[in-house]
Design a protein around this motif. Sequence first.
Motif, PDB file in Angstrom:
ATOM      1  N   PRO A  25      62.692  19.050  45.111  1.00 18.84           N
ATOM      2  CA  PRO A  25      62.595  17.950  46.083  1.00 18.84           C
ATOM      3  C   PRO A  25      61.787  18.345  47.311  1.00 18.84           C
ATOM      4  O   PRO A  25      62.199  18.090  48.426  1.00 18.84           O
ATOM      5  N   LEU A  26      60.627  18.983  47.139  1.00 21.71           N
ATOM      6  CA  LEU A  26      59.790  19.268  48.304  1.00 21.71           C
ATOM      7  C   LEU A  26      58.343  19.016  47.935  1.00 21.71           C
ATOM      8  O   LEU A  26      57.979  19.040  46.760  1.00 21.71           O
ATOM      9  N   PRO A  27      57.504  18.757  48.972  1.00 26.06           N
ATOM     10  CA  PRO A  27      56.120  18.420  48.682  1.00 26.06           C
ATOM     11  C   PRO A  27      55.321  19.609  48.150  1.00 26.06           C
ATOM     12  O   PRO A  27      55.506  20.742  48.612  1.00 26.06           O
ATOM     13  N   PRO A  29      52.169  20.645  48.624  1.00 25.61           N
ATOM     14  CA  PRO A  29      51.414  21.467  49.568  1.00 25.61           C
ATOM     15  C   PRO A  29      52.283  22.478  50.327  1.00 25.61           C
ATOM     16  O   PRO A  29      51.800  23.542  50.702  1.00 25.61           O
ATOM     17  N   VAL A  30      53.571  22.142  50.552  1.00 31.14           N
ATOM     18  CA  VAL A  30      54.446  23.085  51.256  1.00 31.14           C
ATOM     19  C   VAL A  30      54.662  24.336  50.399  1.00 31.14           C
ATOM     20  O   VAL A  30      54.633  25.466  50.890  1.00 31.14           O
ATOM     21  N   GLY A  32      52.486  25.300  48.196  1.00 32.51           N
ATOM     22  CA  GLY A  32      51.166  25.924  48.233  1.00 32.51           C
ATOM     23  C   GLY A  32      51.002  26.808  49.460  1.00 32.51           C
ATOM     24  O   GLY A  32      50.415  27.895  49.387  1.00 32.51           O
TER      25      GLY A  32
END
Lengths: 127, 240
Positions: A25-27, A29-30, A32
Amino acid sequence: MLASLGLILLCQLIGEAVVRGIGLPLPGPVLGLLLLLILLLARDRFAVLAHGPLRNDGVENASKGLLAHLSLLFVPAGVGVVQKLDLLASHGIAIVLVLALSVVVTLLATVLTFRLVSRLLKQQDAR
Amino acid sequence: MSDNPFSLWVYLSQSPLLWLTVTLLVYATTDAVSLATRRHPLANPVLHAMWIIGAFLLATGTSYTSYFAGAQFVHFLLGPATVALAVPLYENRWRVVSSIVPMLVALLAGSITAVVSVVLLAEFAGLPRDVVLSLAPKSVTAGVAMGIAESLHADPSLAAVAVILTGIMGAIIVTPLMNRTGVTDYRARGFAAGLAAHGIGTARAFQVDEIAGVFSGIAMSLNALVTSFLVPLAVTLLVR
């Protein structure tokens, strides 16, 4: 420059793939960001990694170039306000006031907590 | 030139080239004005680029969809820019490690305040339920907030607008507000800016002080993590 941009995109791509793959449940790019950070730290330890974009501040310079214009990147989404003019006409003042108050309260809560905790830690160290 | 200047306009207004050019040139201008005012908070380049481009779209009867076909190339870079935050984080890692405890506590306090305050205030103001839901993730960066709004069956494009408005207001308010609180620690000030006002706050923090910018970038990425978990929880507890 190209290789550095490629490395940044690759980190994002792996981030997106992992996030989708295991349903984190996290984006993407984060994730990345974490990956690139690990790469940079690993390069300092293992000289073999210091090639291509990880050499001579390659990826560092490309990243700083991107971050120098960070606020430009919010303009396209911000212009989306034109789609919401009817909603803003009916609830605009309430929405703007709610957001403004919330941002002030959030800024204060964050900065004061940060100061309070670091002051407490300093007192502890002094003892 | 074609026989009918109108047909040239019809062609150009449908091509990504025109709107990409407009986005870059308008922003370059508002950024130059901001620089000329020595980065006065009210000369925020995003705010002024937004209304100038918006007014231009309305005046020419251009849909946001045609505009975005060009502007998406800029919008796309939000992802890589998030990854790029690894670099200032890496270069200032010792400073970051030495303030890890205040950071984590402030992160928790700040992200709970960001979500709970906006939901309670919006309910109190009597805003409709779907608006309340779209405002809830307003302190995190646009891409993340749109994802959260989608998972709540709220309106992602309203969430994006709320995010940008929050970012702009945060960037305008943060310096005068912090000067009033008497907090001179740029780590704390930057951390608050990034937590409350994501990338726009971070861009502002980098204008003020490099360390503030670094801590702002960290707060922005950590808050994206925490808020993704927090909003669904807060919404079940707080929204009628």
